[in-house]
Structure formats: C-alpha cells, structure tokens
Enzyme design. Structure first.
Site, PDB file in Angstrom:
ATOM      1  N   LYS A 129       9.612 -31.591  39.589  1.00 44.20           N
ATOM      2  CA  LYS A 129      10.171 -30.242  39.450  1.00 44.20           C
ATOM      3  C   LYS A 129      10.252 -29.801  37.996  1.00 44.20           C
ATOM      4  CE  LYS A 129      11.879 -29.453  43.829  1.00 44.20           C
ATOM      5  NZ  LYS A 129      12.853 -29.564  44.859  1.00 44.20           N
TER       6      LYS A 129
ATOM      7  N   LYS B 203       2.485 -32.761  49.207  1.00 47.23           N
ATOM      8  CA  LYS B 203       3.534 -32.602  50.219  1.00 47.23           C
ATOM      9  C   LYS B 203       3.683 -31.125  50.617  1.00 47.23           C
ATOM     10  CE  LYS B 203       7.871 -32.485  49.120  1.00 47.23           C
ATOM     11  NZ  LYS B 203       9.200 -32.730  48.564  1.00 47.23           N
TER      12      LYS B 203
ATOM     13  N   LYS C  74       8.475 -25.766  50.474  1.00 49.56           N
ATOM     14  CA  LYS C  74       8.920 -24.384  50.667  1.00 49.56           C
ATOM     15  C   LYS C  74       8.241 -23.446  49.663  1.00 49.56           C
ATOM     16  CE  LYS C  74      13.513 -25.943  52.109  1.00 49.56           C
ATOM     17  NZ  LYS C  74      14.735 -26.491  51.515  1.00 49.56           N
TER      18      LYS C  74
HETATM   19  P1  TYM Z   1      15.388 -30.284  51.138  1.00 49.22           P
HETATM   20  O1  TYM Z   1      15.912 -28.975  51.567  1.00 49.22           O
HETATM   21  O2  TYM Z   1      14.427 -30.325  50.007  1.00 49.22           O
HETATM   22  O3  TYM Z   1      14.708 -31.042  52.354  1.00 49.22           O
HETATM   23  C1  TYM Z   1      15.395 -31.165  53.576  1.00 49.22           C
HETATM   24  C2  TYM Z   1      14.867 -32.355  54.351  1.00 49.22           C
HETATM   25  O4  TYM Z   1      13.495 -32.139  54.674  1.00 49.22           O
HETATM   26  C3  TYM Z   1      12.740 -33.291  54.304  1.00 49.22           C
HETATM   27  N1  TYM Z   1      11.386 -32.845  53.934  1.00 49.22           N
HETATM   28  C4  TYM Z   1      10.265 -33.309  54.486  1.00 49.22           C
HETATM   29  N2  TYM Z   1      10.049 -34.222  55.444  1.00 49.22           N
HETATM   30  C5  TYM Z   1       8.765 -34.480  55.795  1.00 49.22           C
HETATM   31  N3  TYM Z   1       7.704 -33.851  55.222  1.00 49.22           N
HETATM   32  C6  TYM Z   1       7.875 -32.912  54.258  1.00 49.22           C
HETATM   33  N4  TYM Z   1       6.843 -32.290  53.710  1.00 49.22           N
HETATM   34  C7  TYM Z   1       9.209 -32.615  53.844  1.00 49.22           C
HETATM   35  N5  TYM Z   1       9.738 -31.750  52.937  1.00 49.22           N
HETATM   36  C8  TYM Z   1      11.078 -31.920  53.012  1.00 49.22           C
HETATM   37  C9  TYM Z   1      13.498 -33.887  53.130  1.00 49.22           C
HETATM   38  O5  TYM Z   1      13.174 -35.246  52.948  1.00 49.22           O
HETATM   39  C10 TYM Z   1      14.930 -33.667  53.565  1.00 49.22           C
HETATM   40  O6  TYM Z   1      15.353 -34.698  54.432  1.00 49.22           O
HETATM   41  N6  TYM Z   1      18.147 -33.493  48.684  1.00 49.22           N
HETATM   42  C11 TYM Z   1      18.032 -33.032  50.080  1.00 49.22           C
HETATM   43  C12 TYM Z   1      19.245 -32.242  50.492  1.00 49.22           C
HETATM   44  C13 TYM Z   1      20.487 -33.040  50.403  1.00 49.22           C
HETATM   45  C14 TYM Z   1      20.823 -34.177  51.180  1.00 49.22           C
HETATM   46  C15 TYM Z   1      22.085 -34.593  50.719  1.00 49.22           C
HETATM   47  C16 TYM Z   1      20.172 -34.853  52.231  1.00 49.22           C
HETATM   48  C17 TYM Z   1      21.524 -32.823  49.535  1.00 49.22           C
HETATM   49  N7  TYM Z   1      22.462 -33.739  49.728  1.00 49.22           N
HETATM   50  C18 TYM Z   1      22.727 -35.700  51.298  1.00 49.22           C
HETATM   51  C19 TYM Z   1      20.828 -35.963  52.786  1.00 49.22           C
HETATM   52  C20 TYM Z   1      22.079 -36.367  52.324  1.00 49.22           C
HETATM   53  C21 TYM Z   1      16.719 -32.277  50.209  1.00 49.22           C
HETATM   54  O7  TYM Z   1      15.749 -32.726  49.773  1.00 49.22           O
HETATM   55  O8  TYM Z   1      16.703 -31.111  50.823  1.00 49.22           O
END
Ligand code: TYM
Length: 325
Positions: A111, A194, A197
């Site tokens: 990032k 990957k 969004k």
């Molecule tokens: P975020 O919003 O980036 O992603 C949310 C979840 O989606 C999964 N993910 C994917 N899984 C498979 N293939 C992909 N291309 C893909 N893109 C995203 C991410 O692994 C995630 O599970 N940091 C977290 C948010 C968070 C969180 C936490 C999660 C904040 N605090 C505590 C668990 C526990 C995140 O990446 O959100």
C-alpha cells in the site's frame, strides 16, 4: 464457548474476493462459536476516504452482513468505532509492537509503495496493532480471513506471547481460519494479482450489474492451452476460475476439476458465470430487502452494546495487569 471474530473495511464496494475469502463463510460459524462480526470503519481511515462514501459504505456493508446470513440473534454485529475499547487497547498495545515488525508487513509495503514517504499516515503503518486490538478484546480463538491477513494474525500471536510473557496469562492467542479453497481470489484481468476493491477492471463487486459480472468472467484472462486443471503457477487464470467455482459450490477442488472436464474454456467460463451471477443475484435481492427493512441501524446499536460488555471487561483486565488505574 469458543469465540470467533472477523471484520471487513468499508473502503469501497465489496468484492467477490471479500465474499469468498470472508463474508460467505461467516454465517457458518454462528452455530459453533460465539461470533462477533464488525465493520472496521477506523481501519477505513488509513487511506484517504470521502466522509460521505465512508458513511454509505458502512451502512451497505452492514446490510451485506445480514444479507449473507448473519443473524443478529446469534452474532454480535457492530461498528469498530462505536466500541471505544478498540482505540484504547490500540493505544496500549502500540507499546508492545516494534517498528521493524510493522515495516515487514506485506500489506503495508504494497500500500505504501506508490506513496511518497511524507504522505504515509501513521495509521496505515500501525494498522496491524489496531487489528490485533480488535481480535484480542474478544478473547477470540478463531479468526476467519483471506490469505492476505495471515501475516497480521501471526504478528498478533507474537504480540500476545510477548505480552503474556511479561504480564501473565492475560490475552488469548488467536488463529487465522482459512477456507479450503478461495483464500486468495485473483484479478480477472491479471490473475497474478489479488482481486481488490481498488481495481474495478479486474474485480467483481457484489453490487455490480449481473450482465457486467458475466461479461467480466467471459473475458477473464486465461491461457492458450485447452486443458482445465488447477495449477496456480502455470495456469493462474484457469485456477482462479476453478477456485471461484469450488468455493461457491462448496465442493473440493478435485470434484470441481472433475465436474468441468470436457468443457471448452468458453463452456467453462459460462458455467462459472452462471454460478457467480446466481449467487450474487440472490445476495443482491436479500441486500435490497435488508435496506428496505430499516433493521440495519437497530442491529448496529444493539451490537455495539453487546460488544462493549465483552470488550470493556478485557480492557480492564489488561489495564490492571500493566499497572494502569
Ligand atoms: P478487508 O476489507 O481488506 O478484507 C476483508 C476480508 O476479505 C479478505 N479478502 C480476500 N479473500 C480472498 N481473496 C481476495 N482477493 C481477498 N481480498 C480480501 C481479507 O483477507 C479479509 O478477510 N484487515 C482486515 C479487516 C480487519 C480484521 C480485523 C479482520 C480489521 N480488523 C480483525 C479480522 C480481524 C481486512 O483486510 O479487511
């Protein structure tokens, strides 16, 4: 009862990657664990975001949680920013995580790569500390996430060990819970990257028009062979479509590969597009009815109250252990 927690950032339209890697799997834990699902709205601030968008995305994400099958009677659904213990524990734990560790985080490196050093926010750098706080406040043992979050979970585990070594058995060691397939859904336009969004060309958004979704799948980048097999190195595009199919049909990769033998790439893509549009189509209908139901706000209010009880108790335990009043 064992606790489970996970969250998603309301930074943009939810993608099929978020759905397969995380959201779709959440409801299945409700009968086994005490489940906490939150919207990581404080984490959404780690990159610039328009206030109106943040508000809308947050509401939308809550509606998608319910549409995906989360039941507010079984799960505690809440906004991270509405439970102040997340920020308080974050302030404490910052002192037990090292700059070196944080600089090694792949997500931070990716990032911040295109950003000028002077424009990288401290929040982005310290992202994993807040994430650790999210998890540790609930004494959660199980954390369902996609593969990209595993490194953050490892850091959380190291942090707990360090903290407990010094202060006693205060925090619970959590573990990432990955799906059997679809832990890393790739971009349809470049299957070596990957799905994210921030890449509208290569992603599928849960709110996207079904015809646009079909078009993207039919034109997904594959290879020039004719065989359909799972080989992420040599056939990343086909393997990605296979992962999507296996995850959405809840079948093993082996069975999925067997079920598409004899199809042309065109026939295979049509099958994937049928399955994806059917799943997202019905999700969209449930999402629309959640929006109309007017229930979302009430679910979040109740959720924050329930979450607070658990989170505040842990925070008190931590404060006491480290000598705060
Ligand atoms: P975020 O919003 O980036 O992603 C949310 C979840 O989606 C999964 N993910 C994917 N899984 C498979 N293939 C992909 N291309 C893909 N893109 C995203 C991410 O692994 C995630 O599970 N940091 C977290 C948010 C968070 C969180 C936490 C999660 C904040 N605090 C505590 C668990 C526990 C995140 O990446 O959100």
């Amino acid at each position: 009862m064992t606790r489970m927690i996970s969250g998603i950032k309301p930074t943009g339209g939810l993608t099929l990657g978020n759905y397969i890697g995380a959201l779709k799997r959440f409801p299945s834990f409700q009968s086994q664990y005490q489940t906490f699902l939150f919207i990581a709205d404080l984490h959404a601030l780690t990159l610039p975001i328009d206030p109106k968008m943040l508000k809308e995305n947050t509401f939308d994400l809550a509606a998608f949680y319910l549409a995906a099958g989360l039941d507010p009677n079984l799960s505690t659904i809440f906004l991270q920013s509405q439970v102040s213990a997340h920020s308080e524990l974050n302030a404490i734990l910052q002192n037990f995580v090292y700059m070196g560790e944080l600089s090694r985080m792949t997500q931070f490196k990716e990032k911040s790569l295109q950003m000028n050093d002077s424009a990288i926010g401290l929040g982005l750098f310290a992202y994993p500390v807040l994430m650790a706080s999210d998890i540790l406040l609930y004494d959660a043992e199980v954390v369902p996430v996609g593969e990209d979050q595993v490194q953050h979970l490892e850091l959380t585990r190291d942090l707990v060990q360090r903290f407990n070594h010094r202060f006693g058995d205060i925090l619970v060691i959590p573990k990432a819970q990955l799906g059997k397939t679809g832990t890393r859904i790739m971009s349809l336009s470049d299957p070596t990257k990957k799905m994210s969004k921030s890449d509208p060309k290569g992603n599928i958004e849960l709110k996207e028009d079904l015809s646009s979704i079909r078009k993207k799948i039919m034109s997904a980048v594959t290879d020039s062979e004719i065989s359909i097999r799972f080989d992420e190195k040599l056939k990343p595009g086909i393997s990605n479509l296979l992962s999507i199919l296996a995850s959405l049909t809840n079948q093993s990769m082996e069975m999925t590969v067997a079920s598409v033998q004899g199809l042309t790439y065109g026939g295979f893509k049509t099958k994937v597009a049928d399955v994806v549009t059917e799943e997202i189509g019905s999700l969209q209908k449930r999402y629309q009815s959640m929006i109309k139901s007017g229930l979302v706000q009430e679910v979040l209010n109740q959720g924050a109250k329930r979450a607070e009880l658990v989170a505040n108790a842990t925070l008190q335990r931590v404060k006491k252990a480290i000598g705060l009043w």
